[in-house]
Design an enzyme around this catalytic site. Structure first.
Site, PDB file in Angstrom:
ATOM      1  N   ASP A 269       5.852  -4.579   3.633  1.00 54.90           N
ATOM      2  CA  ASP A 269       5.304  -5.086   4.892  1.00 54.90           C
ATOM      3  C   ASP A 269       5.325  -6.612   4.975  1.00 54.90           C
ATOM      4  OD1 ASP A 269       4.797  -2.595   6.013  1.00 54.90           O
ATOM      5  OD2 ASP A 269       2.777  -2.483   5.174  1.00 54.90           O
TER       6      ASP A 269
ATOM      7  N   ALA B 182      -8.068  -8.177  10.360  1.00 53.06           N
ATOM      8  CA  ALA B 182      -8.129  -8.209   8.894  1.00 53.06           C
ATOM      9  C   ALA B 182      -7.920  -6.824   8.306  1.00 53.06           C
ATOM     10  CB  ALA B 182      -9.473  -8.779   8.443  1.00 53.06           C
TER      11      ALA B 182
ATOM     12  N   SER C 152       5.814   9.385  13.578  1.00 53.39           N
ATOM     13  CA  SER C 152       6.503   8.289  12.890  1.00 53.39           C
ATOM     14  C   SER C 152       7.959   8.136  13.342  1.00 53.39           C
ATOM     15  CB  SER C 152       6.469   8.530  11.374  1.00 53.39           C
ATOM     16  OG  SER C 152       7.222   7.536  10.701  1.00 53.39           O
TER      17      SER C 152
ATOM     18  N   GLY D 133      -5.212  -3.404   7.346  1.00 47.28           N
ATOM     19  CA  GLY D 133      -4.153  -3.269   6.352  1.00 47.28           C
ATOM     20  C   GLY D 133      -2.906  -4.067   6.650  1.00 47.28           C
TER      21      GLY D 133
ATOM     22  N   LYS E 276      -1.959   4.061   1.782  1.00 43.80           N
ATOM     23  CA  LYS E 276      -1.377   2.915   1.090  1.00 43.80           C
ATOM     24  C   LYS E 276      -2.214   2.431  -0.098  1.00 43.80           C
ATOM     25  CE  LYS E 276       1.202   1.139   5.079  1.00 43.80           C
ATOM     26  NZ  LYS E 276       1.491  -0.061   5.898  1.00 43.80           N
TER      27      LYS E 276
ATOM     28  N   ASN F 192     -11.614 -12.238  12.582  1.00 44.89           N
ATOM     29  CA  ASN F 192     -11.950 -10.822  12.706  1.00 44.89           C
ATOM     30  C   ASN F 192     -13.338 -10.675  13.319  1.00 44.89           C
ATOM     31  OD1 ASN F 192     -10.844  -8.115  11.965  1.00 44.89           O
ATOM     32  ND2 ASN F 192     -12.807  -7.941  10.919  1.00 44.89           N
TER      33      ASN F 192
END
Length: 285
Positions: A109, A134, A22, A136, A73, A156
């Protein structure tokens, strides 16, 4: 990066599985240092399914909050004492503030993406937007675009997944579609903006678009945005640039969602323009 720790220093971190790759600690500690805040931002691996015990540990250890990446999440949503409107809309939490033992869930986001679009001079209101994917990240982007007044075609490979995403839109502005080349060409011709929310072209994944000719149908004035930021220019963005389109990668989203998260953690209002310039320099290095 040198980080000064004092007994008063408040702890923040990012959790995920995996998470050691990260960029969040670099981004957040850079902002913390620039703002002179008494916080430190760490990286904490948390295995899938372990969000509940982690949250209890974070409260006990006195964390001021944490960010969450995949796969946590959605798992965090029912564990929150309170959700902000975006987290409730998107059904996912990427920022948790811990205040007096209560966990407050946010999602930065979608708003981060709108701010990144604004940097490009793009207002979503009244636009027709083609979003590929499609998952997250695409879900957060699509729902926030619809809320901002855009009509969004969600393409998608599994059209059922696109349809499921669209069911979460209370405004009826999301339209599911398949990923066939004919469909992409037809919808691209109507689009004011194209957004890639798939992992196609991401470094290390090996996946790639089989055919880029759908870009030929996209109006020349329509920008192309990829949520991927590594590599800095995906093949999709390169192909779009060669066709004369303005392009942008996912760095703007990465930066803006991080700025919003730090504002939630600290209550400090941040000059996004100036901070964005600093972070762009740090991340390029």
């Amino acid at each position: 990066m040198l980080v000064e720790l004092k007994n008063t220093t408040k702890k923040l971190c990012v959790i995920g599985d995996p998470v050691l790759h990260s960029q969040s600690p670099l981004i957040q500690n850079t902002m913390i240092s620039a703002l002179g805040l008494d916080y430190v931002y760490l990286c904490q691996p948390v295995p899938r399914g372990m969000c509940k015990p982690w949250l209890e540990c974070a409260k006990f250890a006195g964390y001021a909050g944490f960010n969450a990446t995949m796969p946590h999440k959605e798992e965090l949503v029912p564990l929150m004492d309170e959700l902000d409107s975006d987290a409730a809309l998107i059904g996912a939490v990427n920022t948790v503030c811990i205040q007096e033992g209560r966990a407050i869930g946010h999602n930065t986001d979608g708003e981060g993406f709108l701010r990144a679009l604004a940097d490009l001079g793009v207002d979503a209101a009244g636009r027709t937007i083609l979003v590929l994917g499609a998952g997250g990240a695409a879900k957060a982007v699509c729902l926030k675009l619809a809320q901002a007044g855009a009509k969004v075609f969600v393409c998608n490979r599994t059209v059922e997944k696109a349809a499921e995403l669209c069911k979460h839109d209370p405004l009826g502005r999301l339209v599911p579609a398949d990923f066939e080349l004919e469909t992409l060409c037809r919808l691209a011709a109507q689009a004011d903006l194209l957004v890639n929310g798939t992992s196609l072209g991401m470094a290390g994944t090996g996946g790639q678009f089989a055919d880029f000719t759908f870009l030929d149908a996209l109006p020349r004035e329509a920008p192309v945005v990829d949520l991927i930021y590594h590599p800095a220019e995906t093949e999709l963005l390169r192909q779009a640039r060669l066709r004369g389109h303005r392009t942008a990668n996912g760095m703007g989203l990465l930066i803006h969602q991080a700025i919003l998260a730090l504002e939630h953690f600290t209550g400090v209002q941040i000059d996004a323009g100036e901070m964005g310039k600093l972070l762009q320099t740090v991340l390029r290095d």
